[in-house]
Design a protein around this motif. Structure first.
Motif, short mmCIF file in Angstrom:
data_model
loop_
_atom_site.label_atom_id
_atom_site.label_comp_id
_atom_site.label_asym_id
_atom_site.label_seq_id
_atom_site.Cartn_x
_atom_site.Cartn_y
_atom_site.Cartn_z
N LEU A 20 0.86 -1.17 0.00
CA LEU A 20 0.00 0.00 0.00
C LEU A 20 0.90 1.22 0.00
O LEU A 20 1.77 1.36 0.86
CB LEU A 20 -0.89 -0.02 1.25
CG LEU A 20 -1.98 1.03 1.36
CD1 LEU A 20 -2.98 0.88 0.21
CD2 LEU A 20 -2.70 0.88 2.69
N GLN A 21 0.75 2.07 -0.98
CA GLN A 21 1.55 3.28 -1.06
C GLN A 21 0.70 4.42 -1.58
O GLN A 21 -0.35 4.20 -2.16
CB GLN A 21 2.76 3.07 -1.96
CG GLN A 21 2.39 2.87 -3.41
CD GLN A 21 3.61 2.65 -4.29
OE1 GLN A 21 4.69 2.42 -3.79
NE2 GLN A 21 3.44 2.73 -5.58
N LYS A 22 1.16 5.63 -1.34
CA LYS A 22 0.43 6.80 -1.85
C LYS A 22 0.56 6.85 -3.36
O LYS A 22 1.63 6.65 -3.91
CB LYS A 22 0.98 8.09 -1.24
CG LYS A 22 0.37 8.42 0.08
CD LYS A 22 0.55 9.92 0.34
CE LYS A 22 -0.17 10.28 1.58
NZ LYS A 22 -1.41 10.94 1.37
N GLN A 23 -0.56 7.08 -4.01
CA GLN A 23 -0.60 7.20 -5.46
C GLN A 23 -1.27 8.52 -5.81
O GLN A 23 -2.19 8.95 -5.13
CB GLN A 23 -1.43 6.07 -6.08
CG GLN A 23 -0.89 4.69 -5.84
CD GLN A 23 0.21 4.32 -6.80
OE1 GLN A 23 0.59 5.09 -7.67
NE2 GLN A 23 0.75 3.15 -6.63
N SER A 24 -0.83 9.14 -6.87
CA SER A 24 -1.50 10.33 -7.36
C SER A 24 -2.78 9.90 -8.06
O SER A 24 -2.72 9.18 -9.07
CB SER A 24 -0.60 11.08 -8.35
OG SER A 24 -1.34 12.04 -9.05
N PRO A 25 -3.95 10.33 -7.57
CA PRO A 25 -5.21 9.93 -8.22
C PRO A 25 -5.27 10.38 -9.68
O PRO A 25 -5.84 9.67 -10.53
CB PRO A 25 -6.28 10.62 -7.38
CG PRO A 25 -5.66 10.83 -6.06
CD PRO A 25 -4.20 11.08 -6.33
N ASN A 26 -4.68 11.52 -9.99
CA ASN A 26 -4.68 11.99 -11.38
C ASN A 26 -3.84 11.08 -12.27
O ASN A 26 -4.22 10.80 -13.41
CB ASN A 26 -4.16 13.42 -11.45
CG ASN A 26 -5.10 14.40 -10.80
OD1 ASN A 26 -6.31 14.18 -10.77
ND2 ASN A 26 -4.55 15.47 -10.26
N MET A 27 -2.70 10.62 -11.77
CA MET A 27 -1.85 9.72 -12.56
C MET A 27 -2.54 8.37 -12.77
O MET A 27 -2.49 7.80 -13.86
CB MET A 27 -0.50 9.53 -11.87
CG MET A 27 0.45 8.67 -12.65
SD MET A 27 0.86 9.32 -14.28
CE MET A 27 1.90 10.67 -13.83
N VAL A 28 -3.19 7.87 -11.72
CA VAL A 28 -3.90 6.59 -11.84
C VAL A 28 -5.05 6.73 -12.84
O VAL A 28 -5.26 5.85 -13.68
CB VAL A 28 -4.40 6.13 -10.45
CG1 VAL A 28 -5.31 4.93 -10.57
CG2 VAL A 28 -3.23 5.82 -9.54
N ALA A 29 -5.77 7.84 -12.77
CA ALA A 29 -6.86 8.07 -13.73
C ALA A 29 -6.31 8.20 -15.15
O ALA A 29 -6.93 7.74 -16.12
CB ALA A 29 -7.64 9.33 -13.35
N TRP A 30 -5.14 8.81 -15.29
CA TRP A 30 -4.51 8.95 -16.61
C TRP A 30 -4.18 7.57 -17.19
O TRP A 30 -4.42 7.31 -18.37
CB TRP A 30 -3.26 9.82 -16.53
CG TRP A 30 -2.46 9.79 -17.79
CD1 TRP A 30 -1.27 9.19 -17.99
CD2 TRP A 30 -2.83 10.36 -19.05
NE1 TRP A 30 -0.87 9.35 -19.28
CE2 TRP A 30 -1.81 10.07 -19.97
CE3 TRP A 30 -3.93 11.09 -19.49
CZ2 TRP A 30 -1.85 10.49 -21.28
CZ3 TRP A 30 -3.97 11.50 -20.81
CH2 TRP A 30 -2.94 11.21 -21.68
N TRP A 31 -3.64 6.67 -16.36
CA TRP A 31 -3.33 5.33 -16.86
C TRP A 31 -4.60 4.58 -17.24
O TRP A 31 -4.61 3.79 -18.19
CB TRP A 31 -2.53 4.54 -15.83
CG TRP A 31 -1.07 4.88 -15.92
CD1 TRP A 31 -0.34 5.61 -15.03
CD2 TRP A 31 -0.17 4.52 -16.97
NE1 TRP A 31 0.95 5.74 -15.47
CE2 TRP A 31 1.08 5.07 -16.66
CE3 TRP A 31 -0.31 3.81 -18.15
CZ2 TRP A 31 2.19 4.92 -17.48
CZ3 TRP A 31 0.79 3.66 -18.97
CH2 TRP A 31 2.02 4.20 -18.63
N SER A 32 -5.69 4.83 -16.53
CA SER A 32 -6.96 4.22 -16.92
C SER A 32 -7.50 4.82 -18.21
O SER A 32 -8.20 4.15 -18.96
CB SER A 32 -8.00 4.37 -15.81
OG SER A 32 -7.70 3.51 -14.75
#
Length: 173
Positions: A20-32
């Motif tokens: 479990l680590q901090k993720q940038s929600p914007n970066m995760v949404a970008w990969w999706s």
């Protein structure tokens, strides 16, 4: 007192090390947005990610979206319009938008879990012994993982003990 409802920062299992680590929600949404399901893989939600990638590929095939894109890039707009199946294309749009929204939502939720777990200050289990194998956490060099992935997609994930994602990538490649 240990709260059983809070997760630990890392879990070792036969399938690999999930952390479990901090993720940038914007970066995760970008990969999706790049490909539905990739953001979920980044968040270690393998079953949901696999379902999204498989549904994207199948609906994309039934809707003929890639064919329409090729025709539109060549300037054959009438042919592109005639090839697309509208009801499948709407299904593709729903899967696409759902994947982006859900990965963003999951990233913000996991960031909250990370903050709670980090405040709990519990040590991370560094070794797991199972009947099939021994798993352990050790330091890895990101550059080596990138080189392995460049040589053959999936080898970098294998290098960092993410076996599920590794084999999924190798099979797709």
């Amino acid at each position: 007192m240990i709260n059983p409802f809070l997760p630990s920062l890392a879990r070792i299992s036969v399938f690999g090390i999930t952390h479990l680590q901090k993720q940038s929600p914007n970066m995760v949404a970008w990969w999706s947005a790049v490909f539905p399901g990739l953001g979920h893989y980044l968040l270690n939600h393998y079953i949901r990610a696999t379902f999204l990638t498989l549904s994207e590929v199948s609906i994309n095939t039934f809707a003929h979206i890639n064919d329409a894109m090729i025709y539109s890039f060549c300037g054959k707009f009438e042919l592109a319009q005639s090839v697309v199946q509208p009801k499948w294309a709407f299904g593709y749009l729903i899967i696409y938008m759902l994947s982006i929204w859900d990965s963003y939502r999951l990233a913000t939720y996991q960031n909250k879990l990370y903050d709670l777990t980090y405040l709990k200050n519990e040590p991370i289990q560094r070794i797991g012994i199972f009947p099939s194998e021994i798993q352990f956490i050790d330091r890895k060099k990101p550059s080596v993982g990138a080189i392995y992935s460049f040589l053959f997609p999936g080898l970098g994930q294998l290098y960092v003990y993410r076996f599920g994602l590794s084999f999924y990538t190798i099979i797709w490649w």
